[in-house]
Design an enzyme around this catalytic site. Structure first.
Site, PDB file in Angstrom:
ATOM      1  N   LYS A  51      43.797 123.626  73.818  1.00  0.00           N
ATOM      2  CA  LYS A  51      43.909 123.131  75.192  1.00  0.00           C
ATOM      3  C   LYS A  51      44.352 121.660  75.221  1.00  0.00           C
ATOM      4  CE  LYS A  51      41.330 122.488  79.421  1.00  0.00           C
ATOM      5  NZ  LYS A  51      40.040 122.548  80.069  1.00  0.00           N
ATOM      6  N   LYS A  53      45.750 119.889  72.717  1.00  0.00           N
ATOM      7  CA  LYS A  53      47.003 119.604  72.006  1.00  0.00           C
ATOM      8  C   LYS A  53      47.916 120.797  72.232  1.00  0.00           C
ATOM      9  CE  LYS A  53      45.403 116.730  68.117  1.00  0.00           C
ATOM     10  NZ  LYS A  53      45.340 116.647  66.648  1.00  0.00           N
TER      11      LYS A  53
HETATM   12  N1  CTP Z   1      40.921 109.947  59.572  1.00  0.00           N
HETATM   13  C1  CTP Z   1      40.955 108.879  58.666  1.00  0.00           C
HETATM   14  N2  CTP Z   1      42.062 108.689  57.898  1.00  0.00           N
HETATM   15  C2  CTP Z   1      43.111 109.529  57.990  1.00  0.00           C
HETATM   16  C3  CTP Z   1      43.091 110.618  58.894  1.00  0.00           C
HETATM   17  C4  CTP Z   1      41.967 110.798  59.689  1.00  0.00           C
HETATM   18  O1  CTP Z   1      39.998 108.111  58.573  1.00  0.00           O
HETATM   19  N3  CTP Z   1      44.174 109.294  57.221  1.00  0.00           N
HETATM   20  C5  CTP Z   1      39.757 110.109  60.438  1.00  0.00           C
HETATM   21  C6  CTP Z   1      40.085 109.875  61.910  1.00  0.00           C
HETATM   22  O2  CTP Z   1      40.073 108.495  62.205  1.00  0.00           O
HETATM   23  C7  CTP Z   1      38.983 110.636  62.601  1.00  0.00           C
HETATM   24  C8  CTP Z   1      38.695 111.799  61.625  1.00  0.00           C
HETATM   25  O3  CTP Z   1      39.311 111.446  60.396  1.00  0.00           O
HETATM   26  O4  CTP Z   1      37.851 109.808  62.689  1.00  0.00           O
HETATM   27  C9  CTP Z   1      39.190 113.142  62.108  1.00  0.00           C
HETATM   28  O5  CTP Z   1      40.550 113.053  62.346  1.00  0.00           O
HETATM   29  P1  CTP Z   1      41.475 114.313  62.634  1.00  0.00           P
HETATM   30  O6  CTP Z   1      42.192 114.105  63.919  1.00  0.00           O
HETATM   31  O7  CTP Z   1      40.722 115.574  62.474  1.00  0.00           O
HETATM   32  O8  CTP Z   1      42.503 114.200  61.402  1.00  0.00           O
HETATM   33  P2  CTP Z   1      44.047 113.793  61.374  1.00  0.00           P
HETATM   34  O9  CTP Z   1      44.475 113.907  59.951  1.00  0.00           O
HETATM   35  O10 CTP Z   1      44.255 112.462  62.047  1.00  0.00           O
HETATM   36  O11 CTP Z   1      44.699 114.966  62.217  1.00  0.00           O
HETATM   37  P3  CTP Z   1      46.020 115.006  63.125  1.00  0.00           P
HETATM   38  O12 CTP Z   1      47.181 114.585  62.280  1.00  0.00           O
HETATM   39  O13 CTP Z   1      46.116 116.438  63.568  1.00  0.00           O
HETATM   40  O14 CTP Z   1      45.774 114.058  64.290  1.00  0.00           O
END
Ligand code: CTP
Length: 143
Positions: A51, A53
């Site tokens: 929803k 994204k």
């Molecule tokens: N996070 C992090 N370092 C990264 C990726 C994510 O510290 N390189 C942290 C984010 O700041 C958040 C948590 O992991 O607190 C969950 O993030 P999530 O959105 O599930 O992961 P992403 O890899 O950022 O996913 P997307 O690319 O789909 O946004």
């Protein structure tokens, strides 16, 4: 002694295709609360990911993401949530809300306010550079 030692920390995320950035996040949270603290990963349910994204589809469903995340030594439990907000946390016994630098939207702002009013601390941890679930998908697609 670390000021957060022994506390219970929660953090929100989708945590699809668990990667090094996620491992580092949980390693740092565990470092904050120490071995006697608790680390809870709040994991967004599938319906809400789709929803919020539109057009985005997780590789792993909720049950699989939950199992994967709970294999991490640094995580005590993965708990489902639908949307970020007071509703998702009000029944949890915790001291510390850990967020990423991207967690700035209105829902988080309201939650930060509630935390301030309810004696919960908010800690922002930096992201690990160069990796994300989205980036991982791009890398694999381009192999
Ligand atoms: N996070 C992090 N370092 C990264 C990726 C994510 O510290 N390189 C942290 C984010 O700041 C958040 C948590 O992991 O607190 C969950 O993030 P999530 O959105 O599930 O992961 P992403 O890899 O950022 O996913 P997307 O690319 O789909 O946004």
């Amino acid at each position: 002694m670390n000021e957060h030692e022994g506390k219970t920390a929660i953090t929100f995320g989708v945590f699809d295709l668990l990667h090094f950035g996620h491992f580092e996040l949980f390693r740092r949270i565990r470092e904050l609360v120490g071995p006697t603290g608790k680390v809870y990963a709040l994991l967004q349910i599938d319906e809400m990911v789709e929803k919020y994204k539109p057009g985005y589809k997780n590789v792993y469903d909720f049950a699989t993401r939950q199992k994967m995340i709970e294999t991490l030594r640094s995580v005590d439990k993965a708990i489902p949530y639908d949307v970020v907000g007071v509703e998702a946390v009000k029944d949890l016994d915790f001291n510390l809300l850990v967020v990423g630098p991207e967690h700035t939207n209105e829902r988080f702002q309201k939650l930060f306010k509630w935390c301030a009013e309810n004696g919960k601390e908010v800690v922002m941890l930096p992201r690990t550079q160069g990796i994300s679930t989205t980036r991982l998908k791009e890398i694999i697609r381009d192999l």
